[in-house]
Scaffold this motif. Structure first.
Motif, mmCIF file in Angstrom:
data_model
loop_
_atom_site.group_PDB
_atom_site.id
_atom_site.type_symbol
_atom_site.label_atom_id
_atom_site.label_comp_id
_atom_site.label_asym_id
_atom_site.label_seq_id
_atom_site.Cartn_x
_atom_site.Cartn_y
_atom_site.Cartn_z
ATOM 1 N N ALA A 1 60.467 45.364 45.547
ATOM 2 C CA ALA A 1 59.623 45.173 44.366
ATOM 3 C C ALA A 1 58.485 44.183 44.621
ATOM 4 N N ARG A 2 58.726 43.177 45.439
ATOM 5 C CA ARG A 2 57.662 42.207 45.734
ATOM 6 C C ARG A 2 56.492 42.893 46.436
ATOM 7 N N GLU A 3 56.799 43.679 47.435
ATOM 8 C CA GLU A 3 55.744 44.389 48.146
ATOM 9 C C GLU A 3 55.027 45.371 47.223
ATOM 10 N N GLU A 4 55.755 46.033 46.343
ATOM 11 C CA GLU A 4 55.128 46.922 45.363
ATOM 12 C C GLU A 4 54.156 46.150 44.480
ATOM 13 N N ASN A 5 54.560 44.960 44.047
ATOM 14 C CA ASN A 5 53.689 44.138 43.210
ATOM 15 C C ASN A 5 52.433 43.718 43.966
ATOM 16 N N LEU A 6 52.582 43.336 45.224
ATOM 17 C CA LEU A 6 51.423 42.948 46.025
ATOM 18 C C LEU A 6 50.454 44.115 46.164
ATOM 19 N N LEU A 7 50.971 45.283 46.442
ATOM 20 C CA LEU A 7 50.133 46.466 46.610
ATOM 21 C C LEU A 7 49.437 46.826 45.295
ATOM 22 N N ARG A 8 50.151 46.751 44.202
ATOM 23 C CA ARG A 8 49.564 47.047 42.892
ATOM 24 C C ARG A 8 48.433 46.079 42.579
ATOM 25 N N MET A 9 48.670 44.785 42.823
ATOM 26 C CA MET A 9 47.639 43.785 42.562
ATOM 27 C C MET A 9 46.418 44.021 43.443
ATOM 28 N N LEU A 10 46.631 44.360 44.712
ATOM 29 C CA LEU A 10 45.524 44.595 45.624
ATOM 30 C C LEU A 10 44.690 45.793 45.172
ATOM 31 N N ARG A 11 45.350 46.849 44.747
ATOM 32 C CA ARG A 11 44.627 48.035 44.291
ATOM 33 C C ARG A 11 43.786 47.745 43.046
ATOM 34 N N ALA A 12 44.262 46.895 42.171
ATOM 35 C CA ALA A 12 43.587 46.617 40.898
ATOM 36 C C ALA A 12 42.471 45.581 41.005
ATOM 37 N N TYR A 13 42.452 44.809 42.069
ATOM 38 C CA TYR A 13 41.509 43.691 42.185
ATOM 39 C C TYR A 13 40.078 44.152 42.458
ATOM 40 N N LYS A 14 39.129 43.475 41.846
ATOM 41 C CA LYS A 14 37.696 43.695 42.084
ATOM 42 C C LYS A 14 37.174 42.484 42.840
ATOM 43 N N PRO A 15 36.930 42.605 44.153
ATOM 44 C CA PRO A 15 36.528 41.457 44.958
ATOM 45 C C PRO A 15 35.209 40.828 44.511
ATOM 46 N N GLU A 16 35.149 39.519 44.680
ATOM 47 C CA GLU A 16 33.928 38.756 44.445
ATOM 48 C C GLU A 16 33.123 38.761 45.746
ATOM 49 N N ALA A 17 31.901 38.257 45.692
ATOM 50 C CA ALA A 17 31.035 38.241 46.878
ATOM 51 C C ALA A 17 31.401 37.142 47.868
ATOM 52 N N VAL A 18 32.114 36.119 47.425
ATOM 53 C CA VAL A 18 32.427 34.964 48.276
ATOM 54 C C VAL A 18 33.245 35.398 49.490
ATOM 55 N N TYR A 19 32.713 35.089 50.676
ATOM 56 C CA TYR A 19 33.430 35.405 51.913
ATOM 57 C C TYR A 19 33.224 34.244 52.878
ATOM 58 N N ASP A 20 34.002 33.211 52.676
ATOM 59 C CA ASP A 20 33.870 32.005 53.489
ATOM 60 C C ASP A 20 35.017 31.890 54.489
ATOM 61 N N GLY A 21 35.032 30.794 55.188
ATOM 62 C CA GLY A 21 36.051 30.567 56.200
ATOM 63 C C GLY A 21 37.464 30.533 55.642
ATOM 64 N N GLN A 22 37.603 30.095 54.389
ATOM 65 C CA GLN A 22 38.946 30.046 53.808
ATOM 66 C C GLN A 22 39.478 31.437 53.492
ATOM 67 N N VAL A 23 38.601 32.365 53.126
ATOM 68 C CA VAL A 23 39.040 33.748 52.926
ATOM 69 C C VAL A 23 39.587 34.287 54.245
ATOM 70 N N GLN A 24 38.848 34.072 55.305
ATOM 71 C CA GLN A 24 39.276 34.550 56.619
ATOM 72 C C GLN A 24 40.554 33.841 57.082
ATOM 73 N N ALA A 25 40.673 32.546 56.793
ATOM 74 C CA ALA A 25 41.870 31.790 57.178
ATOM 75 C C ALA A 25 43.095 32.305 56.436
ATOM 76 N N LEU A 26 42.949 32.624 55.167
ATOM 77 C CA LEU A 26 44.087 33.138 54.400
ATOM 78 C C LEU A 26 44.505 34.523 54.873
ATOM 79 N N TYR A 27 43.555 35.343 55.274
ATOM 80 C CA TYR A 27 43.889 36.647 55.850
ATOM 81 C C TYR A 27 44.723 36.445 57.112
ATOM 82 N N ARG A 28 44.257 35.576 57.992
ATOM 83 C CA ARG A 28 45.004 35.297 59.231
ATOM 84 C C ARG A 28 46.377 34.700 58.932
ATOM 85 N N MET A 29 46.451 33.835 57.917
ATOM 86 C CA MET A 29 47.729 33.229 57.531
ATOM 87 C C MET A 29 48.717 34.332 57.121
ATOM 88 N N GLY A 30 48.247 35.300 56.344
ATOM 89 C CA GLY A 30 49.108 36.410 55.927
ATOM 90 C C GLY A 30 49.544 37.264 57.099
#
Length: 105
Positions: A67-96
């Motif tokens: 269910a956790r993975e289902e929730n993550l996928l649902r949230m990702l599908r529903a999200y509308k990304p903002e324009a901000v793409y800084d080093g912390q966005v990239q760091a969090l991707y790598r962290m995941g």
């Protein structure tokens, strides 16, 4: 500090099917986590929208294991990304990408 807060928010939100992503930091961490869970190699993206679309395309045949993975996928599908793409966005991707089932620690 911000990456830790975004990470913790995602871990908490994964437990509930009514939560939503509130920013690109959370989205990036979720993209990384889902890629890790599905065995998808890390991608190189030039924007948050490209990260979201690339991750979702890579997950097209993926079946969440709980269910956790289902929730993550649902949230990702529903999200509308903002324009901000800084080093912390990239760091969090790598962290995941580098983390496995953070709620089991």
């Amino acid at each position: 500090m911000v990456p830790v807060l975004a990470r913790m928010a995602v871990i908490i939100k994964a437990d509930h099917d009514t939560n939503v992503i509130t920013g690109n930091y959370e989205m990036a961490y979720i993209c990384g986590l889902l890629s890790r869970f599905a065995g998808i190699p890390a991608g190189v993206y030039d924007s948050p929208k490209a990260m979201q679309e690339g991750t979702l395309a890579s997950l097209s045949g993926y079946r969440p294991s709980d269910a956790r993975e289902e929730n993550l996928l649902r949230m990702l599908r529903a999200y509308k990304p903002e324009a901000v793409y800084d080093g912390q966005v990239q760091a969090l991707y790598r962290m995941g990408i580098e983390e496995d089932r953070p709620w089991q620690k």
